[in-house]
Scaffold this active site. Structure first.
Site, mmCIF file in Angstrom:
data_model
loop_
_atom_site.group_PDB
_atom_site.id
_atom_site.type_symbol
_atom_site.label_atom_id
_atom_site.label_comp_id
_atom_site.label_asym_id
_atom_site.label_seq_id
_atom_site.Cartn_x
_atom_site.Cartn_y
_atom_site.Cartn_z
ATOM 1 N N SER A 253 37.897 40.828 43.373
ATOM 2 C CA SER A 253 39.050 40.759 44.069
ATOM 3 C C SER A 253 39.751 39.529 44.412
ATOM 4 C CB SER A 253 39.051 41.775 45.582
ATOM 5 O OG SER A 253 37.920 41.166 46.382
ATOM 6 N N CYS A 254 38.737 38.587 44.426
ATOM 7 C CA CYS A 254 39.252 37.221 44.664
ATOM 8 C C CYS A 254 39.458 36.211 43.514
ATOM 9 C CB CYS A 254 38.220 36.539 45.691
ATOM 10 S SG CYS A 254 36.577 37.363 45.512
ATOM 11 N N ILE A 255 40.581 35.952 43.158
ATOM 12 C CA ILE A 255 40.810 35.132 41.833
ATOM 13 C C ILE A 255 41.640 34.396 42.162
ATOM 14 C CG2 ILE A 255 41.671 35.332 39.640
ATOM 15 C CD1 ILE A 255 41.518 38.762 40.660
#
Lengths: 104, 460
Positions: free
Chosen positions: A102-104
Protein backbone atom coordinates in the site's frame (compact mmCIF):
# COMPACT_ATOMS: atom_id res chain seq x y z
CA UNK A 1 17.40 -11.79 -0.24
CA UNK A 2 15.71 -14.90 1.06
CA UNK A 3 17.00 -16.58 4.21
CA UNK A 4 16.11 -19.80 5.95
CA UNK A 5 14.77 -19.63 9.46
CA UNK A 6 14.15 -22.39 11.97
CA UNK A 7 10.91 -22.02 13.89
CA UNK A 8 9.10 -24.53 16.12
CA UNK A 9 10.65 -27.45 14.29
CA UNK A 10 9.90 -26.02 10.81
CA UNK A 11 12.17 -24.36 8.28
CA UNK A 12 10.64 -21.28 6.67
CA UNK A 13 11.86 -18.85 4.01
CA UNK A 14 11.90 -15.23 5.13
CA UNK A 15 13.12 -11.96 3.62
CA UNK A 16 15.47 -9.50 5.30
CA UNK A 17 12.55 -7.89 7.14
CA UNK A 18 11.37 -11.23 8.50
CA UNK A 19 8.33 -11.63 6.23
CA UNK A 20 7.66 -15.16 5.02
CA UNK A 21 8.13 -15.53 1.28
CA UNK A 22 6.24 -18.80 0.82
CA UNK A 23 2.77 -18.84 2.31
CA UNK A 24 2.41 -22.60 1.77
CA UNK A 25 4.97 -23.11 4.55
CA UNK A 26 2.72 -21.37 7.07
CA UNK A 27 0.72 -23.14 9.79
CA UNK A 28 -0.88 -21.96 13.04
CA UNK A 29 2.10 -23.10 15.11
CA UNK A 30 4.37 -20.93 13.00
CA UNK A 31 1.86 -18.07 13.30
CA UNK A 32 1.89 -18.47 17.07
CA UNK A 33 5.71 -18.46 17.14
CA UNK A 34 5.93 -15.38 14.88
CA UNK A 35 3.44 -13.64 17.18
CA UNK A 36 5.58 -14.40 20.22
CA UNK A 37 8.63 -12.99 18.42
CA UNK A 38 6.64 -9.81 17.87
CA UNK A 39 5.50 -9.71 21.49
CA UNK A 40 1.89 -10.49 20.68
CA UNK A 41 -0.08 -12.95 22.76
CA UNK A 42 -2.68 -14.41 20.42
CA UNK A 43 -6.39 -14.46 21.39
CA UNK A 44 -9.39 -15.68 19.32
CA UNK A 45 -9.88 -12.06 18.15
CA UNK A 46 -6.28 -11.93 16.91
CA UNK A 47 -6.87 -15.14 14.96
CA UNK A 48 -10.04 -13.74 13.46
CA UNK A 49 -8.04 -10.82 12.04
CA UNK A 50 -5.26 -13.12 10.79
CA UNK A 51 -7.79 -15.37 9.04
CA UNK A 52 -9.44 -12.36 7.40
CA UNK A 53 -6.05 -11.07 6.20
CA UNK A 54 -5.12 -14.46 4.78
CA UNK A 55 -8.44 -14.78 2.96
CA UNK A 56 -8.04 -11.36 1.36
CA UNK A 57 -4.48 -12.23 0.39
CA UNK A 58 -5.58 -15.48 -1.25
CA UNK A 59 -8.18 -13.49 -3.22
CA UNK A 60 -5.49 -11.04 -4.38
CA UNK A 61 -7.18 -8.13 -2.59
CA UNK A 62 -4.64 -5.42 -1.69
CA UNK A 63 -4.61 -4.82 2.07
CA UNK A 64 -4.58 -1.52 3.88
CA UNK A 65 -5.37 -0.34 7.40
CA UNK A 66 -8.46 1.38 6.00
CA UNK A 67 -9.60 -1.86 4.41
CA UNK A 68 -9.23 -3.77 7.66
CA UNK A 69 -11.07 -0.99 9.51
CA UNK A 70 -14.00 -1.52 7.14
CA UNK A 71 -13.82 -5.33 7.24
CA UNK A 72 -16.43 -5.78 9.93
CA UNK A 73 -13.89 -7.90 11.85
CA UNK A 74 -12.29 -5.02 13.79
CA UNK A 75 -12.31 -1.24 13.58
CA UNK A 76 -9.01 0.61 13.29
CA UNK A 77 -8.88 1.37 17.00
CA UNK A 78 -9.25 -2.31 17.91
CA UNK A 79 -6.73 -3.28 15.25
CA UNK A 80 -4.19 -1.02 16.97
CA UNK A 81 -5.06 -2.46 20.36
CA UNK A 82 -4.53 -6.01 19.11
CA UNK A 83 -1.34 -5.31 17.16
CA UNK A 84 0.21 -2.13 18.61
CA UNK A 85 2.50 0.32 16.74
CA UNK A 86 2.47 -0.89 13.15
CA UNK A 87 -0.54 -3.25 13.09
CA UNK A 88 -0.67 -4.02 9.39
CA UNK A 89 3.03 -4.86 9.29
CA UNK A 90 2.87 -7.01 12.42
CA UNK A 91 -0.37 -8.77 11.45
CA UNK A 92 0.80 -9.60 7.92
CA UNK A 93 4.09 -10.90 9.30
CA UNK A 94 2.23 -13.25 11.67
CA UNK A 95 -0.15 -14.23 8.85
CA UNK A 96 2.83 -15.38 6.77
CA UNK A 97 2.07 -13.14 3.80
CA UNK A 98 4.22 -10.45 2.14
CA UNK A 99 4.33 -6.90 3.49
CA UNK A 100 1.45 -5.01 1.85
CA UNK A 101 2.43 -2.72 -1.00
CA UNK A 102 0.00 0.00 0.00
CA UNK A 103 3.06 2.16 0.31
CA UNK A 104 4.51 3.16 -3.03
CA UNK B 1 -34.24 3.83 -29.65
CA UNK B 2 -32.04 6.38 -31.32
CA UNK B 3 -31.43 9.85 -30.15
CA UNK B 4 -29.76 12.17 -32.58
CA UNK B 5 -27.77 15.04 -31.25
CA UNK B 6 -26.54 17.75 -33.55
CA UNK B 7 -23.05 18.86 -32.68
CA UNK B 8 -20.34 20.60 -34.64
CA UNK B 9 -21.74 19.72 -38.05
CA UNK B 10 -21.83 16.08 -37.21
CA UNK B 11 -24.52 13.77 -36.10
CA UNK B 12 -23.73 11.49 -33.23
CA UNK B 13 -25.96 8.57 -32.74
CA UNK B 14 -26.68 7.57 -29.23
CA UNK B 15 -28.18 4.26 -28.48
CA UNK B 16 -28.63 2.14 -25.45
CA UNK B 17 -26.61 -0.99 -25.71
CA UNK B 18 -26.41 -3.69 -23.16
CA UNK B 19 -23.46 -5.53 -24.59
CA UNK B 20 -20.28 -4.46 -26.20
CA UNK B 21 -20.41 -4.56 -29.98
CA UNK B 22 -17.60 -2.28 -30.78
CA UNK B 23 -17.54 -3.30 -34.36
CA UNK B 24 -21.20 -3.57 -34.92
CA UNK B 25 -22.12 -1.40 -37.80
CA UNK B 26 -24.88 0.61 -36.32
CA UNK B 27 -25.26 2.57 -39.52
CA UNK B 28 -26.76 -0.53 -41.08
CA UNK B 29 -29.67 -0.14 -38.79
CA UNK B 30 -30.18 3.58 -38.83
CA UNK B 31 -33.86 3.93 -38.36
CA UNK B 32 -36.17 5.98 -40.42
CA UNK B 33 -36.81 7.93 -37.31
CA UNK B 34 -33.29 9.23 -37.22
CA UNK B 35 -33.15 9.92 -40.90
CA UNK B 36 -36.33 11.90 -40.70
CA UNK B 37 -34.82 13.96 -37.94
CA UNK B 38 -33.16 16.25 -40.42
CA UNK B 39 -31.54 19.57 -39.99
CA UNK B 40 -31.77 21.81 -43.04
CA UNK B 41 -28.19 22.91 -42.64
CA UNK B 42 -26.74 19.45 -42.96
CA UNK B 43 -29.47 17.43 -44.53
CA UNK B 44 -27.24 16.77 -47.51
CA UNK B 45 -24.70 14.97 -45.42
CA UNK B 46 -27.16 12.86 -43.62
CA UNK B 47 -26.33 9.83 -45.66
CA UNK B 48 -24.44 9.75 -42.45
CA UNK B 49 -21.91 7.28 -41.65
CA UNK B 50 -22.33 6.65 -37.98
CA UNK B 51 -19.25 7.33 -36.02
CA UNK B 52 -18.16 5.58 -32.90
CA UNK B 53 -17.19 7.45 -29.76
CA UNK B 54 -14.10 7.44 -27.65
CA UNK B 55 -14.96 9.34 -24.50
CA UNK B 56 -12.23 10.52 -22.14
CA UNK B 57 -13.30 11.60 -18.66
CA UNK B 58 -10.91 14.15 -17.20
CA UNK B 59 -8.70 16.61 -19.06
CA UNK B 60 -5.78 16.64 -16.66
CA UNK B 61 -2.34 15.27 -17.50
CA UNK B 62 -3.67 11.79 -18.32
CA UNK B 63 -6.70 12.73 -20.41
CA UNK B 64 -4.89 15.45 -22.34
CA UNK B 65 -1.96 13.22 -23.32
CA UNK B 66 -4.38 10.50 -24.37
CA UNK B 67 -6.49 12.81 -26.53
CA UNK B 68 -3.35 14.07 -28.27
CA UNK B 69 -2.08 10.57 -28.89
CA UNK B 70 -5.32 9.08 -30.13
CA UNK B 71 -6.08 11.90 -32.52
CA UNK B 72 -2.91 11.08 -34.44
CA UNK B 73 -3.86 7.44 -35.03
CA UNK B 74 -7.58 6.78 -35.00
CA UNK B 75 -9.50 7.15 -38.22
CA UNK B 76 -11.44 10.44 -38.03
CA UNK B 77 -14.06 9.06 -40.44
CA UNK B 78 -14.91 6.28 -38.00
CA UNK B 79 -14.25 7.78 -34.60
CA UNK B 80 -15.15 10.87 -32.62
CA UNK B 81 -12.96 11.72 -29.68
CA UNK B 82 -14.64 13.63 -26.86
CA UNK B 83 -13.04 14.76 -23.62
CA UNK B 84 -14.96 16.09 -20.64
CA UNK B 85 -13.83 17.93 -17.55
CA UNK B 86 -15.63 19.83 -14.80
CA UNK B 87 -13.36 22.86 -15.22
CA UNK B 88 -11.72 24.64 -18.12
CA UNK B 89 -8.38 25.19 -16.38
CA UNK B 90 -5.41 22.86 -16.63
CA UNK B 91 -3.19 23.01 -13.54
CA UNK B 92 0.48 22.09 -13.60
CA UNK B 93 0.22 20.14 -10.37
CA UNK B 94 3.96 19.65 -9.74
CA UNK B 95 4.06 23.46 -9.48
CA UNK B 96 1.85 23.44 -6.37
CA UNK B 97 4.96 22.44 -4.40
CA UNK B 98 6.73 25.66 -5.41
CA UNK B 99 3.78 28.01 -4.99
CA UNK B 100 3.90 28.27 -1.16
CA UNK B 101 7.55 29.33 -1.29
CA UNK B 102 7.04 31.96 -3.97
CA UNK B 103 9.29 30.06 -6.41
CA UNK B 104 6.40 29.90 -8.88
CA UNK B 105 3.55 32.33 -9.39
CA UNK B 106 -0.07 31.45 -9.98
CA UNK B 107 0.32 32.12 -13.68
CA UNK B 108 3.11 29.53 -13.93
CA UNK B 109 0.79 26.69 -12.99
CA UNK B 110 -2.50 27.29 -14.83
CA UNK B 111 -3.52 27.49 -18.47
CA UNK B 112 -6.75 26.90 -20.39
CA UNK B 113 -7.49 23.20 -21.02
CA UNK B 114 -8.60 23.91 -24.59
CA UNK B 115 -5.19 25.20 -25.67
CA UNK B 116 -3.65 21.75 -25.13
CA UNK B 117 -6.26 19.82 -27.06
CA UNK B 118 -6.22 19.25 -30.80
CA UNK B 119 -9.01 20.94 -32.76
CA UNK B 120 -10.42 17.58 -33.83
CA UNK B 121 -11.15 16.66 -30.22
CA UNK B 122 -14.44 17.87 -28.81
CA UNK B 123 -14.12 19.37 -25.34
CA UNK B 124 -17.11 19.45 -23.03
CA UNK B 125 -16.98 21.42 -19.80
CA UNK B 126 -19.33 19.43 -17.65
CA UNK B 127 -19.04 17.28 -14.57
CA UNK B 128 -19.67 13.57 -15.03
CA UNK B 129 -22.18 12.35 -12.47
CA UNK B 130 -22.52 8.66 -13.33
CA UNK B 131 -20.92 6.05 -15.54
CA UNK B 132 -23.42 3.41 -16.64
CA UNK B 133 -21.12 0.67 -17.84
CA UNK B 134 -23.92 -1.69 -18.90
CA UNK B 135 -25.52 0.95 -21.10
CA UNK B 136 -22.17 2.42 -22.22
CA UNK B 137 -23.26 5.87 -21.20
CA UNK B 138 -22.00 8.69 -19.04
CA UNK B 139 -24.46 11.06 -17.41
CA UNK B 140 -23.44 14.65 -16.73
CA UNK B 141 -24.60 17.22 -14.21
CA UNK B 142 -26.05 19.41 -16.95
CA UNK B 143 -28.43 16.57 -17.81
CA UNK B 144 -26.50 15.57 -20.91
CA UNK B 145 -25.92 11.87 -21.66
CA UNK B 146 -23.05 10.68 -23.82
CA UNK B 147 -22.83 7.24 -25.31
CA UNK B 148 -19.39 5.69 -25.71
CA UNK B 149 -17.87 2.74 -27.46
CA UNK B 150 -14.58 3.13 -25.61
CA UNK B 151 -14.32 4.96 -22.29
CA UNK B 152 -11.05 6.18 -20.83
CA UNK B 153 -11.30 7.13 -17.18
CA UNK B 154 -8.73 9.79 -16.33
CA UNK B 155 -10.50 11.45 -13.42
CA UNK B 156 -7.42 11.58 -11.19
CA UNK B 157 -7.37 11.82 -7.42
CA UNK B 158 -8.24 14.58 -4.99
CA UNK B 159 -7.77 15.22 -1.31
CA UNK B 160 -10.55 14.70 1.21
CA UNK B 161 -9.81 16.40 4.52
CA UNK B 162 -13.16 15.27 5.97
CA UNK B 163 -11.81 11.72 6.33
CA UNK B 164 -9.97 12.57 9.55
CA UNK B 165 -11.81 13.91 12.57
CA UNK B 166 -10.95 17.57 13.17
CA UNK B 167 -8.77 18.02 10.10
CA UNK B 168 -11.09 20.49 8.42
CA UNK B 169 -12.16 21.97 11.75
CA UNK B 170 -11.88 25.61 12.89
CA UNK B 171 -8.09 25.70 12.30
CA UNK B 172 -8.35 24.62 8.62
CA UNK B 173 -6.54 27.22 6.52
CA UNK B 174 -5.60 29.06 9.74
CA UNK B 175 -2.94 26.76 11.11
CA UNK B 176 -3.79 23.62 9.12
CA UNK B 177 -3.02 23.69 5.40
CA UNK B 178 -2.66 21.48 2.37
CA UNK B 179 -0.58 22.17 -0.73
CA UNK B 180 -2.24 19.60 -3.00
CA UNK B 181 -4.80 22.07 -4.30
CA UNK B 182 -4.27 25.40 -6.03
CA UNK B 183 -6.26 27.19 -3.31
CA UNK B 184 -4.42 25.36 -0.54
CA UNK B 185 -0.99 26.17 -1.96
CA UNK B 186 -1.94 29.84 -2.38
CA UNK B 187 -3.34 30.10 1.16
CA UNK B 188 -0.18 28.49 2.51
CA UNK B 189 1.97 31.04 0.66
CA UNK B 190 0.15 33.86 2.51
CA UNK B 191 0.61 32.05 5.80
CA UNK B 192 4.33 31.34 5.32
CA UNK B 193 5.03 34.95 4.31
CA UNK B 194 4.03 36.26 7.74
CA UNK B 195 4.60 33.24 9.98
CA UNK B 196 6.97 33.95 12.83
CA UNK B 197 8.10 30.41 13.43
CA UNK B 198 7.39 27.54 15.81
CA UNK B 199 6.64 23.87 15.24
CA UNK B 200 6.11 23.07 11.56
CA UNK B 201 4.70 19.58 11.07
CA UNK B 202 4.67 18.14 7.55
CA UNK B 203 2.30 15.21 7.54
CA UNK B 204 0.95 12.40 5.36
CA UNK B 205 -2.46 11.05 6.39
CA UNK B 206 -2.46 7.69 4.62
CA UNK B 207 -1.11 6.02 1.52
CA UNK B 208 -1.47 6.08 -1.41
CA UNK B 209 -0.96 9.75 -2.17
CA UNK B 210 -0.30 11.58 -5.38
CA UNK B 211 3.43 12.19 -5.84
CA UNK B 212 4.58 10.38 -2.69
CA UNK B 213 7.83 12.35 -2.52
CA UNK B 214 6.13 15.78 -2.49
CA UNK B 215 5.80 16.06 1.31
CA UNK B 216 9.51 15.26 1.67
CA UNK B 217 10.33 17.91 -0.91
CA UNK B 218 8.11 20.33 0.97
CA UNK B 219 10.16 19.68 4.13
CA UNK B 220 13.46 20.24 2.29
CA UNK B 221 12.21 23.41 0.63
CA UNK B 222 10.86 24.70 3.96
CA UNK B 223 14.32 24.22 5.48
CA UNK B 224 15.81 26.24 2.63
CA UNK B 225 13.05 28.90 2.71
CA UNK B 226 13.34 29.64 6.43
CA UNK B 227 17.15 29.49 6.18
CA UNK B 228 17.11 32.20 3.54
CA UNK B 229 14.75 34.28 5.66
CA UNK B 230 17.28 34.05 8.49
CA UNK B 231 14.80 32.35 10.80
CA UNK B 232 15.63 28.64 10.50
CA UNK B 233 16.54 28.60 14.20
CA UNK B 234 12.98 29.66 15.02
CA UNK B 235 11.42 26.79 13.07
CA UNK B 236 11.33 23.21 14.29
CA UNK B 237 10.49 20.93 11.35
CA UNK B 238 9.02 17.45 11.89
CA UNK B 239 8.11 15.01 9.13
CA UNK B 240 5.27 12.67 10.17
CA UNK B 241 4.50 9.63 8.03
CA UNK B 242 2.34 6.49 8.23
CA UNK B 243 5.23 4.62 6.58
CA UNK B 244 8.05 2.99 8.52
CA UNK B 245 10.60 5.40 7.07
CA UNK B 246 11.06 8.41 4.82
CA UNK B 247 10.18 6.40 1.71
CA UNK B 248 8.99 2.93 0.90
CA UNK B 249 11.94 1.60 -1.01
CA UNK B 250 14.98 0.70 1.15
CA UNK B 251 17.85 2.39 -0.71
CA UNK B 252 15.97 5.62 -1.32
CA UNK B 253 14.82 5.63 2.31
CA UNK B 254 18.39 5.40 3.51
CA UNK B 255 19.43 8.31 1.31
CA UNK B 256 16.43 10.47 2.18
CA UNK B 257 16.71 9.86 5.91
CA UNK B 258 20.33 10.94 5.74
CA UNK B 259 19.20 14.17 4.06
CA UNK B 260 16.50 14.77 6.69
CA UNK B 261 19.12 14.41 9.40
CA UNK B 262 21.56 16.67 7.61
CA UNK B 263 18.87 19.34 7.35
CA UNK B 264 17.88 18.95 10.98
CA UNK B 265 14.38 17.69 10.19
CA UNK B 266 12.89 15.27 12.74
CA UNK B 267 11.02 12.21 11.54
CA UNK B 268 8.11 10.43 13.21
CA UNK B 269 7.25 7.19 11.38
CA UNK B 270 4.49 4.56 11.63
CA UNK B 271 2.06 7.34 12.57
CA UNK B 272 -1.52 6.44 11.68
CA UNK B 273 -3.51 9.57 12.40
CA UNK B 274 -6.79 9.25 14.25
CA UNK B 275 -7.71 12.90 14.80
CA UNK B 276 -6.59 16.52 14.82
CA UNK B 277 -7.04 18.42 18.06
CA UNK B 278 -7.81 22.00 16.97
CA UNK B 279 -7.86 23.41 20.48
CA UNK B 280 -4.52 22.08 21.65
CA UNK B 281 -3.04 22.02 18.16
CA UNK B 282 -1.82 18.47 17.94
CA UNK B 283 -2.29 15.37 15.83
CA UNK B 284 -3.00 12.06 17.53
CA UNK B 285 -2.58 8.55 16.24
CA UNK B 286 -4.38 5.30 17.02
CA UNK B 287 -1.59 4.03 19.25
CA UNK B 288 -1.75 7.13 21.46
CA UNK B 289 1.21 9.02 19.95
CA UNK B 290 0.75 12.78 19.81
CA UNK B 291 2.65 15.40 17.81
CA UNK B 292 2.07 19.08 18.65
CA UNK B 293 2.16 21.73 15.92
CA UNK B 294 1.96 25.47 15.42
CA UNK B 295 1.62 25.01 11.69
CA UNK B 296 0.41 21.73 10.21
CA UNK B 297 0.98 21.12 6.51
CA UNK B 298 -0.86 17.90 5.82
CA UNK B 299 -1.57 15.71 2.85
CA UNK B 300 -5.15 14.58 3.54
CA UNK B 301 -6.49 11.22 2.37
CA UNK B 302 -6.29 10.98 -1.43
CA UNK B 303 -9.36 9.56 -3.13
CA UNK B 304 -10.56 8.91 -6.63
CA UNK B 305 -13.30 10.99 -8.18
CA UNK B 306 -16.84 11.11 -6.81
CA UNK B 307 -18.21 9.88 -10.12
CA UNK B 308 -16.40 6.58 -9.52
CA UNK B 309 -18.09 6.21 -6.15
CA UNK B 310 -21.49 7.24 -7.53
CA UNK B 311 -21.14 4.66 -10.27
CA UNK B 312 -20.06 1.91 -7.87
CA UNK B 313 -16.91 1.24 -9.89
CA UNK B 314 -14.18 1.87 -7.33
CA UNK B 315 -12.48 0.35 -4.32
CA UNK B 316 -12.76 1.76 -0.80
CA UNK B 317 -10.85 4.87 -1.90
CA UNK B 318 -12.75 5.25 -5.19
CA UNK B 319 -9.81 4.06 -7.28
CA UNK B 320 -10.81 1.88 -10.21
CA UNK B 321 -9.63 -1.76 -10.18
CA UNK B 322 -7.36 -1.94 -13.20
CA UNK B 323 -5.11 -4.56 -14.80
CA UNK B 324 -1.60 -3.43 -13.87
CA UNK B 325 -0.07 -4.52 -17.18
CA UNK B 326 -2.70 -3.64 -19.81
CA UNK B 327 -4.48 -0.76 -18.00
CA UNK B 328 -7.85 -2.18 -18.96
CA UNK B 329 -10.37 -1.77 -16.16
CA UNK B 330 -11.66 -4.85 -14.39
CA UNK B 331 -15.15 -3.35 -14.68
CA UNK B 332 -15.73 -3.74 -18.39
CA UNK B 333 -13.61 -4.60 -21.44
CA UNK B 334 -14.24 -1.26 -23.15
CA UNK B 335 -13.31 0.84 -20.11
CA UNK B 336 -9.65 1.76 -19.66
CA UNK B 337 -8.09 3.69 -16.82
CA UNK B 338 -5.16 6.07 -16.91
CA UNK B 339 -3.17 8.00 -14.32
CA UNK B 340 -4.10 8.57 -10.68
CA UNK B 341 -7.59 7.06 -11.11
CA UNK B 342 -6.27 3.47 -11.20
CA UNK B 343 -5.67 1.23 -8.20
CA UNK B 344 -2.46 -0.25 -9.63
CA UNK B 345 0.53 -0.55 -7.28
CA UNK B 346 2.73 2.22 -8.60
CA UNK B 347 3.16 5.89 -7.76
CA UNK B 348 0.47 8.37 -8.65
CA UNK B 349 2.59 10.84 -10.60
CA UNK B 350 2.75 12.68 -13.89
CA UNK B 351 5.71 10.66 -15.11
CA UNK B 352 3.87 7.42 -14.45
CA UNK B 353 0.85 8.72 -16.35
CA UNK B 354 3.09 9.69 -19.25
CA UNK B 355 4.59 6.18 -19.41
CA UNK B 356 1.17 4.56 -18.97
CA UNK B 357 -0.26 6.67 -21.78
CA UNK B 358 2.14 5.14 -24.31
CA UNK B 359 1.10 1.63 -23.31
CA UNK B 360 -2.59 2.43 -23.04
CA UNK B 361 -2.64 4.20 -26.38
CA UNK B 362 -1.28 1.04 -28.01
CA UNK B 363 -3.82 -1.10 -26.15
CA UNK B 364 -6.78 1.10 -27.11
CA UNK B 365 -5.73 0.76 -30.75
CA UNK B 366 -5.41 -2.99 -30.31
CA UNK B 367 -8.84 -3.13 -28.69
CA UNK B 368 -10.34 -1.22 -31.61
CA UNK B 369 -8.67 -3.63 -34.02
CA UNK B 370 -9.87 -6.56 -31.91
CA UNK B 371 -6.32 -7.65 -31.16
CA UNK B 372 -5.03 -9.01 -27.91
CA UNK B 373 -3.93 -6.38 -25.37
CA UNK B 374 -0.31 -6.30 -24.30
CA UNK B 375 0.54 -6.36 -20.58
CA UNK B 376 3.40 -3.95 -21.20
CA UNK B 377 3.14 -1.46 -18.36
CA UNK B 378 5.96 -2.14 -15.90
CA UNK B 379 5.09 0.42 -13.20
CA UNK B 380 7.80 2.80 -14.39
CA UNK B 381 8.07 6.01 -12.32
CA UNK B 382 10.60 8.80 -12.64
CA UNK B 383 10.55 11.56 -10.04
CA UNK B 384 12.67 14.56 -9.27
CA UNK B 385 13.02 15.22 -5.55
CA UNK B 386 13.82 18.84 -4.75
CA UNK B 387 16.20 18.88 -1.81
CA UNK B 388 16.57 22.66 -1.47
CA UNK B 389 19.50 25.02 -2.00
CA UNK B 390 19.28 24.61 -5.78
CA UNK B 391 19.74 20.86 -5.78
CA UNK B 392 17.59 17.85 -6.51
CA UNK B 393 17.66 14.07 -6.55
CA UNK B 394 16.23 11.93 -9.29
CA UNK B 395 14.73 8.48 -8.83
CA UNK B 396 13.75 5.96 -11.50
CA UNK B 397 11.99 2.73 -10.57
CA UNK B 398 9.23 0.26 -11.48
CA UNK B 399 7.17 -2.62 -10.07
CA UNK B 400 10.25 -4.83 -9.72
CA UNK B 401 13.23 -2.54 -9.25
CA UNK B 402 13.70 -0.03 -6.46
CA UNK B 403 15.42 3.32 -7.07
CA UNK B 404 19.20 2.97 -7.15
CA UNK B 405 22.17 5.14 -8.07
CA UNK B 406 23.26 5.60 -11.66
CA UNK B 407 22.84 7.88 -14.65
CA UNK B 408 19.75 9.03 -16.57
CA UNK B 409 18.48 9.10 -19.27
CA UNK B 410 21.61 8.02 -21.16
CA UNK B 411 23.38 5.09 -19.50
CA UNK B 412 26.87 5.99 -18.30
CA UNK B 413 26.53 9.61 -19.40
CA UNK B 414 23.54 11.18 -17.73
CA UNK B 415 23.51 14.13 -17.62
CA UNK B 416 21.20 13.49 -14.67
CA UNK B 417 22.36 11.50 -11.65
CA UNK B 418 20.09 8.98 -9.99
CA UNK B 419 19.64 9.01 -6.21
CA UNK B 420 22.35 11.67 -5.83
CA UNK B 421 21.88 15.36 -5.17
CA UNK B 422 23.02 17.61 -7.99
CA UNK B 423 22.39 21.05 -9.42
CA UNK B 424 21.79 19.51 -12.84
CA UNK B 425 18.89 17.52 -11.40
CA UNK B 426 17.38 20.74 -10.03
CA UNK B 427 17.66 22.44 -13.41
CA UNK B 428 16.11 19.31 -14.88
CA UNK B 429 13.13 19.73 -12.59
CA UNK B 430 12.70 23.41 -13.47
CA UNK B 431 13.10 22.68 -17.19
CA UNK B 432 10.47 20.00 -16.85
CA UNK B 433 7.73 22.63 -16.57
CA UNK B 434 8.51 23.69 -20.14
CA UNK B 435 8.67 20.07 -21.24
CA UNK B 436 5.30 19.47 -19.58
CA UNK B 437 3.43 22.31 -21.28
CA UNK B 438 5.13 21.98 -24.65
CA UNK B 439 5.92 18.30 -25.16
CA UNK B 440 4.39 15.99 -22.60
CA UNK B 441 0.75 17.15 -22.77
CA UNK B 442 0.88 17.23 -26.53
CA UNK B 443 2.26 13.69 -26.60
CA UNK B 444 5.46 14.70 -28.36
CA UNK B 445 8.24 12.18 -27.72
CA UNK B 446 10.75 13.18 -25.05
CA UNK B 447 14.23 12.19 -26.27
CA UNK B 448 15.81 9.15 -24.58
CA UNK B 449 12.94 8.72 -22.11
CA UNK B 450 11.18 5.41 -22.62
CA UNK B 451 7.90 4.11 -21.25
CA UNK B 452 9.51 0.91 -20.01
CA UNK B 453 12.23 1.39 -17.44
CA UNK B 454 15.76 0.76 -18.64
CA UNK B 455 18.13 -1.26 -16.45
CA UNK B 456 21.18 0.22 -18.19
CA UNK B 457 23.27 2.78 -16.31
CA UNK B 458 21.92 1.68 -12.95
CA UNK B 459 23.94 0.25 -10.08
CA UNK B 460 21.82 -2.59 -8.74
Amino acid sequence: MIMLKELVGNTIDVNEEGFMTDFTQWNTQIGEALATENEISMTPKHWEVITYIQTEYKNNVPLSIRKIGKSGVVDIKEFYTLFPNAPLKTATKIAGIPKPVSCI
Amino acid sequence: MFKVIYTDNQYHLHRSQTALHLYCVICNSISKESKSNTNPKTSKTITMKHKKNILILGAGTAGTIMANQLVKEVDPHTWNITIADATNTHYYQPGFLFLPFGIYDEEDVKKPIRSFLPDEVKFIQDKASEIKSEEQQVLFESGKTIHYDVLIIATGSTIDSSEIEGMNGPEWRKSIFDFYTFEGAKALREKLATWEGGKLVVHITEMPIKCPVAPLEFSFLADDYFGKKGMRDKVDITYVTPLSGAFTKPRATQKLEYLLKEKNINIVSDFAIESVDNENKSIKDYSGKEVPFDLLVTVPTNKGSQVIEQSGLGDELNFVPTDKGTLQSKVSANIFVLGDATNIPTSKAGSVTHFQAEILFENVLRFIRKEELLPEFDGHANCFIETGKGKALLIDFNYDHEPVEGTFPIAGIGPLRLLKESRMNHWGKLAFRWVYWNMLLKARPIPFVKARMSLAGKNF
